[in-house]
Enzyme design. Structure first.
Site, short mmCIF file in Angstrom:
data_model
loop_
_atom_site.label_atom_id
_atom_site.label_comp_id
_atom_site.label_asym_id
_atom_site.label_seq_id
_atom_site.Cartn_x
_atom_site.Cartn_y
_atom_site.Cartn_z
N TYR A 104 0.87 -1.18 0.00
CA TYR A 104 0.00 0.00 0.00
C TYR A 104 0.90 1.22 0.00
CZ TYR A 104 -3.69 3.22 1.63
OH TYR A 104 -4.60 4.24 1.75
N SER A 105 0.78 2.02 -1.05
CA SER A 105 1.55 3.26 -0.99
C SER A 105 0.61 4.44 -1.03
CB SER A 105 2.65 3.31 -2.05
OG SER A 105 2.21 2.83 -3.28
N GLY A 106 -0.11 4.66 -2.12
CA GLY A 106 -1.08 5.75 -2.13
C GLY A 106 -2.49 5.28 -1.85
N SER B 2 -5.88 2.93 -6.08
CA SER B 2 -6.31 2.04 -7.17
C SER B 2 -7.78 2.21 -7.49
CB SER B 2 -6.05 0.58 -6.79
OG SER B 2 -6.81 -0.28 -7.62
N GLY C 125 2.67 -5.41 -7.51
CA GLY C 125 2.93 -6.02 -6.21
C GLY C 125 2.90 -7.53 -6.22
N ILE D 75 7.88 -5.81 -3.75
CA ILE D 75 7.52 -4.43 -3.44
C ILE D 75 8.64 -3.53 -3.93
CG2 ILE D 75 7.12 -2.76 -1.58
CD1 ILE D 75 5.73 -4.91 0.00
N ARG E 206 -17.45 12.56 -7.69
CA ARG E 206 -18.11 11.26 -7.71
C ARG E 206 -18.91 11.00 -6.43
NH1 ARG E 206 -14.71 5.84 -8.50
NH2 ARG E 206 -13.48 7.07 -7.03
N TYR F 120 -10.66 7.57 -22.81
CA TYR F 120 -11.08 7.58 -21.40
C TYR F 120 -12.57 7.86 -21.37
CZ TYR F 120 -10.56 8.57 -16.38
OH TYR F 120 -10.63 8.55 -15.01
#
Lengths: 542, 542
Positions: free
Chosen positions: B157-159, B162, B286, B290, B405, B464
């Site tokens: 887990y960094s930010g 996802s 991951g 890591i 959102r 997108y």
């Protein structure tokens, strides 16, 4: 004449390039050899090595084609069995399987100097047992699927221009020559992509693209003989890399035949769908499979080109200038910088540099309009514009250097090249370290070590070295010792073991040290998955 | 205010972005929702779904930090054993191991709409059993080395940003939060590289670089919360990709901790030393290890920036224009093109387009001087320069869209995004196919489907999509059905399943179809080599 007009060079074994092109050393070069103590073999005081024999002597180098004579040692290898030959013929047709000595000799090894020296010594120990010419991806896949059952290893062959050591499988093996895979399969003008088969040689690919108004822009020094599949398998980089990028940057899709089936990659230019597996196949040097076609980015053919020479006071001054272009632009299409020694050796006429006051030569080239902003950066960095003369001299001679190696070997010189790349801050120390390592290792035959930069990135550059010295009695061993020293110097100074020549067998040990044992294991796991019986290029890469 | 001045957003679970920033929907948006039949949950005729509850209702979405309350369902998971906790404490110190509900809830899932909906429904089934905060590469490596023995799976887990589905290991698992790996380790001004630790969030990394006069130039929409490690693991691409490239193009070196040891890659910008293994690790999400730090290319901070709006008659006309820039240049730093519907929805004031006559909006941005040559290409392609107004509006609001959102969900709307990329020739049909698939799948709640292009390459571009419709009674299932249809449309039209969001769990099936079973096996072999006990991110990617 542009690249698309050049003929494909049908290489002959043991001697570089198109045999119809006679290359003679200039008188100045012959003079220079004397200063290095280089003597033609057979002359008084010359070593008894394998330097090419006295003039007129028979050297066992070139077969004239299938059926020509080859060294007697070749016959020592066992012949393929009837079932083996029947299997090969069942896949490609019997007319596309050859096991005559000439064909096999013509598919032996690549073109490193030690390869050439072993040719000259008549060493046929690593000759393939047959050469097979498939015509399609499906035929390649069928060959790979059946080789394990028939106890055959496979060496892929497209251009045959490797300079980093071929392999010698211990058992029976076939060479799969891809020359019949020579089609431009598709050209998408909207996306500017072309699907090229792997056996297309450089000039043939350019010619097909030129007919449609496009260019790939990939011009390595091996261009006349090298192939699309070889570019991909070895992560090639060409002389126009500043403008067109490396070959691995041009590839947006590829098809790989493996013993276990086919892998097709590349739905988009870029993706976040997992690792970029294209970059796992590119550079795998035939260990994972045979790349049968690639989808490459193409560009419109330039309608004009400009090449120019520039002079800098020193290599260091030139280095700062090319770094500035690489980092802040605008980059030309071709950007090369020779060091002082390479400049002196390559310039028969030192007046080119504006009066013989020393300095170094840089070459810039533009595919398309001349860009004054590039020239302004060079001027601001202390460069002096020498005009188109040296640029055109370089352009027209750009594929000639490898041709000179054979007559140099004939004259008793040992000549070879090696290359590396690193981040900019390490470049000066890396250059010094490699040069010193080569000079030390070859102290018995004091060498000239030439160097240039020919590929630049925002964060670093390549260094390309040419070594020339007198051959010792055992020139293969002489070079291997020097190469070993250079490899260690590169690793210690933080460079990569190869920027564009590839790993082959010559760099395998250094490569493993560079990526570490765990990464090697990961690659071996991939290999074992795709080629569980170890049929493909055994001993190469991993 | 530039990117380096923005604060890091300490995300709260289940609701995007910095909680101090209150985002209210504009009145025009609320009006538009009515036209889509979207009703606030609890209103007459509205579905009984999980759309946020009636005004003032308690929604179980945000823990306020460690120790805050969390849904009761969380307590169903077994607690870690004493030996497990002792092992974790022995590596990172007991003060850096937390197993309170608040911390665990705050590290649950990511920020896809289905993630948010499940938060709102109080679903805590995939909450980690503890959160561990290592301070160094060696601590990460020691954790990974010991987790198998202690029967613990690991979710990096960094930010935490996802949007493609997290995972739910069936057994006990810990989350390894990298936030203490937050250093600029090295900055090489000659090579223009920086070594950044994986836990650095976007604004923190930019701030450290800005102090030295540099920028990374990577600004994804998740910039405020996302991290260097996440960018690398998921092959992120930012809004300035036309000028700075994708994150995977910025990385020249990386360090990976695996259960079996460390892999360090990147001796040079580019190399021919085998496959480019950096590109095997980037995008591995991951599953292989890591990533604890990366070496990235950096550039001098721009001293000026320019953003501008342009109008084109239609998306097709704009498409031709942006393709021309992508293929022949000169590219701006930012290049975006909205389709007709996105243009209409995003422009509260249609007069921006010069009189309300329809058309589409493009945004261009320059880090550095304004480039008239770029503007000339757009003009020649039929573009009309709308000036800096729309450009600045986009620039200042560029990170706001995800904030909208949550209030949209509150109002009973289903809103989600998805993206793909393809070669240029496939883009028009791909856009049509995905739009039709979404409209068909959501026909019971007719959706608006917005689309833009924000990443371009010589050979192709990304697409997108944003989808807005009324929530059904089961909005999670509603979206999964639509997503399934979109995935199939993407595959059938030759697009990649994700251009920059990543694979996660949402795209795993489609990803496997895209690369094929043999390539999946090769990845599994790599996984098994580096993570033989399957400790890392089980179920992710492969």
């Amino acid at each position: 004449m542009t690249e698309s007009d050049l003929p494909v060079a049908e290489l002959t074994p043991g001697r570089w390039g198109d045999p119809s092109q006679v290359v003679e050393l200039p008188a100045a070069a012959l003079d220079a050899l004397k200063h290095l103590g280089i003597k033609r073999p057979g002359a008084a005081g010359a070593p008894a090595g394998v330097g090419g024999g006295a003039p007129g002597a028979e050297t066992p180098r070139a077969a004239e084609g299938p059926g020509a004579s080859a060294p007697a040692g070749a016959a020592d290898r066992p012949e393929l069995t009837g079932p083996q030959l029947a299997f090969l013929a069942s896949v490609v047709g019997s007319e596309h399987v050859t096991s005559d000595l000439g064909s096999r000799w013509a598919h032996t090894r690549g073109y490193s100097t030690t390869d050439l020296l072993r040719f000259r010594a008549g060493d046929a120990s690593d000759m393939p047992d047959a050469v097979v010419y498939p015509a399609s991806h499906d035929e390649v896949a069928a060959l790979l699927a059946g080789c394990a059952e028939h106890d055959l290893a496979v060496v892929p062959y497209s251009g045959g221009t490797s300079v980093v050591g071929g392999l010698a499988p211990t058992g029976r093996f076939i060479t799969v020559d891809l020359r019949r895979l020579d089609q431009l399969v598709d050209l998408d003008e909207i996306s500017r992509t072309a699907t090229l088969q792997a056996g297309l040689r450089g000039p043939a690919a350019e010619h097909l693209l030129a007919e449609r108004g496009y260019t790939l822009g990939h011009f390595p020094q091996s261009y006349e003989g090298a192939s699309i599949g070889g570019y991909a398998a070895a992560r090639s980089s060409g002389q126009s890399s500043a403008g067109y990028g490396r070959f691995d940057q041009m590839v947006v899709g590829l098809t790989l035949a493996t013993p276990r089936g086919t892998i097709e990659l590349g739905r988009a230019p870029m993706s976040a769908a997992g690792p970029d597996l294209r970059q796992l196949i590119l550079g795998s040097e035939g260990a994972f499979g045979i790349i049968t076609s690639v989808v490459v980015r193409i560009r419109p053919r330039p309608t004009e080109r400009h090449f120019e020479g520039w002079r800098f006071e020193s290599f260091d001054a030139g280095l700062t200038a090319v770094r500035r272009l690489a980092q802040d632009g605008p980059l030309p299409t071709v950007l090369r910088l020779s060091d002082e020694i390479e400049t002196a050796v390559n310039l028969a006429d030192p007046d080119v540099l504006g009066g013989g006051s020393g300095g170094v030569l840089a070459i810039i080239g533009f595919d398309g309009p001349y860009n004054q902003a590039t020239a302004d950066v060079l001027t601001a960095a202390g460069g002096e514009n020498l005009g188109e003369g040296p640029g055109e001299t370089w352009r027209t001679g750009r594929y000639r250097a490898p041709y000179l190696r054979d007559p140099l070997l004939d004259e008793g010189a040992l000549v070879e090249t090696l290359e590396t790349a690193a981040f900019w801050s390490r470049i000066p120390a890396l250059k010094t370290a490699v040069t010193e390592a080569l000079v030390d290792a070859l102290s018995a035959t004091p060498p000239l070590v030439l160097c240039h930069i020919s590929h630049v990135y925002e964060t670093g550059a390549s260094l390309y070295f040419t070594v020339i010295c007198a051959q010792s009695d055992d020139p293969v061993e002489q070079w291997l010792t020097a190469k070993y020293a250079a490899n260690h110097a590169i690793a210690d100074a933080g460079g990569t073991i190869t920027h564009h020549h590839g790993v082959g067998t010559d760099h395998r040990t250094a490569y493993h040290a560079e990526i570490g044992s765990l990464a090697v294991e990961a690659l071996q796991a991939v290999k074992h998955t795709l080629d569980p019986d170890g049929v493909l290029n055994p001993g190469i890469l991993i």
